[in-house]
Scaffold this active site. Sequence first.
Site, PDB file in Angstrom:
ATOM      1  CG  ASP A 123      -5.381  17.143 -16.694  1.00 59.05           C
ATOM      2  OD1 ASP A 123      -4.744  16.427 -17.488  1.00 59.05           O
ATOM      3  OD2 ASP A 123      -6.540  16.874 -16.310  1.00 59.05           O
TER       4      ASP A 123
ATOM      5  CE1 TYR B 104     -13.273  13.335 -17.230  1.00 61.76           C
ATOM      6  CE2 TYR B 104     -12.383  13.429 -15.017  1.00 61.76           C
ATOM      7  CZ  TYR B 104     -13.121  12.778 -15.986  1.00 61.76           C
ATOM      8  OH  TYR B 104     -13.716  11.580 -15.708  1.00 61.76           O
TER       9      TYR B 104
ATOM     10  NE  ARG C  12      -2.551   1.603   3.313  1.00 57.35           N
ATOM     11  CZ  ARG C  12      -2.320   1.025   4.493  1.00 57.35           C
ATOM     12  NH1 ARG C  12      -2.634  -0.243   4.697  1.00 57.35           N
ATOM     13  NH2 ARG C  12      -1.798   1.691   5.488  1.00 57.35           N
TER      14      ARG C  12
ATOM     15  CE  LYS D 139      -8.979   9.635 -19.854  1.00 53.97           C
ATOM     16  NZ  LYS D 139     -10.031   8.801 -19.385  1.00 53.97           N
TER      17      LYS D 139
HETATM   18  N1  PLP Z   1      -8.122  14.685 -16.591  1.00 55.82           N
HETATM   19  C1  PLP Z   1      -8.532  14.544 -17.853  1.00 55.82           C
HETATM   20  C2  PLP Z   1      -8.164  15.588 -18.860  1.00 55.82           C
HETATM   21  C3  PLP Z   1      -9.319  13.447 -18.217  1.00 55.82           C
HETATM   22  O1  PLP Z   1      -9.733  13.325 -19.498  1.00 55.82           O
HETATM   23  C4  PLP Z   1      -9.659  12.479 -17.239  1.00 55.82           C
HETATM   24  C5  PLP Z   1     -10.513  11.323 -17.575  1.00 55.82           C
HETATM   25  O2  PLP Z   1     -11.199  11.306 -18.566  1.00 55.82           O
HETATM   26  C6  PLP Z   1      -9.206  12.665 -15.939  1.00 55.82           C
HETATM   27  C7  PLP Z   1      -8.454  13.781 -15.656  1.00 55.82           C
HETATM   28  C8  PLP Z   1      -9.535  11.674 -14.865  1.00 55.82           C
HETATM   29  O3  PLP Z   1      -8.775  10.508 -15.044  1.00 55.82           O
HETATM   30  P1  PLP Z   1      -9.295   9.018 -14.706  1.00 55.82           P
HETATM   31  O4  PLP Z   1     -10.494   8.751 -15.538  1.00 55.82           O
HETATM   32  O5  PLP Z   1      -8.103   8.179 -15.049  1.00 55.82           O
HETATM   33  O6  PLP Z   1      -9.604   9.003 -13.262  1.00 55.82           O
END
Ligand code: PLP
Length: 382
Positions: free
Chosen positions: A178, A106, A54, A203
């Site tokens: 991000d 997002y 963990r 992704k």
């Molecule tokens: N940030 C972006 C730009 C995303 O497209 C996503 C998911 O679609 C996330 C964060 C969140 O990631 P996760 O789905 O792996 O939790």
Amino acid sequence: MADRPNKLSDVTLAVQALHRVDPASGAVVPPMVASSTFARDGDYASRDGYIYARYDQPTTRHAEEVLTTIEGADDSLLFASGMSALVALIEALPHGAHVATQQMMYHVGLNWMRRQADRGVIKLTEFEAGNLGSMAEAVSPKTALVWVETPANGDWSVTDIAAAAEIARSAGALLAVDSTAAPPLVQRPLELGADIVFHSATKYLAGHSDITAGVLSARPGLAIWQDIRQVRSFQGTILPAFESWLLIRSLRTLHVRTARACDNALAFATHVQKLAGVSAVLYPGLASHPGHDTARAQMSGFGGMMSVLIDGPEGRALAMAKAARVFLPATSLGGVESLIEHRLTISGPGYGIPENMLRLSIGLEDVADLIADFEQMLSATD
Ligand code: PLP
């Protein structure tokens, strides 16, 4: 085996997963360590710092080291999803900390930040994505964290990362970027002055739509870093061994997958913007996109993500997504296969997504098949 040259490119290091040939067997594919606990040595000391899975474990650490290399970072931490990485970062801030974030990003990340603000865990100010003036107004000396997504989900607006870093730094805040839509070989936010770079590794980094994962990578000397690691240990949101092993496998082809997605997307966007029934293609690689010049300056490719605004009666964009035959009608992005989604259906209202928007993740197929499919979706709904 002979000694290796000291200086190798990040691409070579990623392709060879840092050249870690298994000393026991000579296996060129790193073995997966799936143990939840680690035996101590004769002095009852931990070996290489591994105690309990963990907290940390070798296969995850190996994947983190590859990511640290290609991100130009000091260290990286892998999580069970992108969202759990974002949660750990916010949890590590002092209670009541001020966070400035984009209005268009997002949607689940924004939803979660808004909920934390409603509960008094953070104070939240939203600014217009890609607008540095709006960001500067949202940031004050009380701000602990500025969150930027670039290119950003929705309209793929682009933020000048170096300028955003300057705004954050002058207020004494951290800048986290991000960069999910622009993987490390396309954009390296830490080199542009960001403190932390985030990816939904689900992704492009994993790239095969078969795991969920998230990563934070940091510049050196970040005081909050050990707190983030501790939150991950408390929550148990470390990326497990099998997913870490798959991620190492995926990172070995990241550069070729990314280059192909960028080429396909640019060819697709260039063609589709001229079609009847398309009112706009929002893709940073097109000169018509407001973030094009910034994207050219800070990215080495424009990624595979775009949105297309459709002309015609309400419901046409959704009908097009239903008519897809080569694109798969699914959410997510960055996999080998191309995806199409009616974004408003997925996000719901409240995130600035228009009804006529289709979000496309352009994959690695023959781009002629993708263009033909989009054309047939347009004619099927004309
Ligand atoms: N940030 C972006 C730009 C995303 O497209 C996503 C998911 O679609 C996330 C964060 C969140 O990631 P996760 O789905 O792996 O939790």
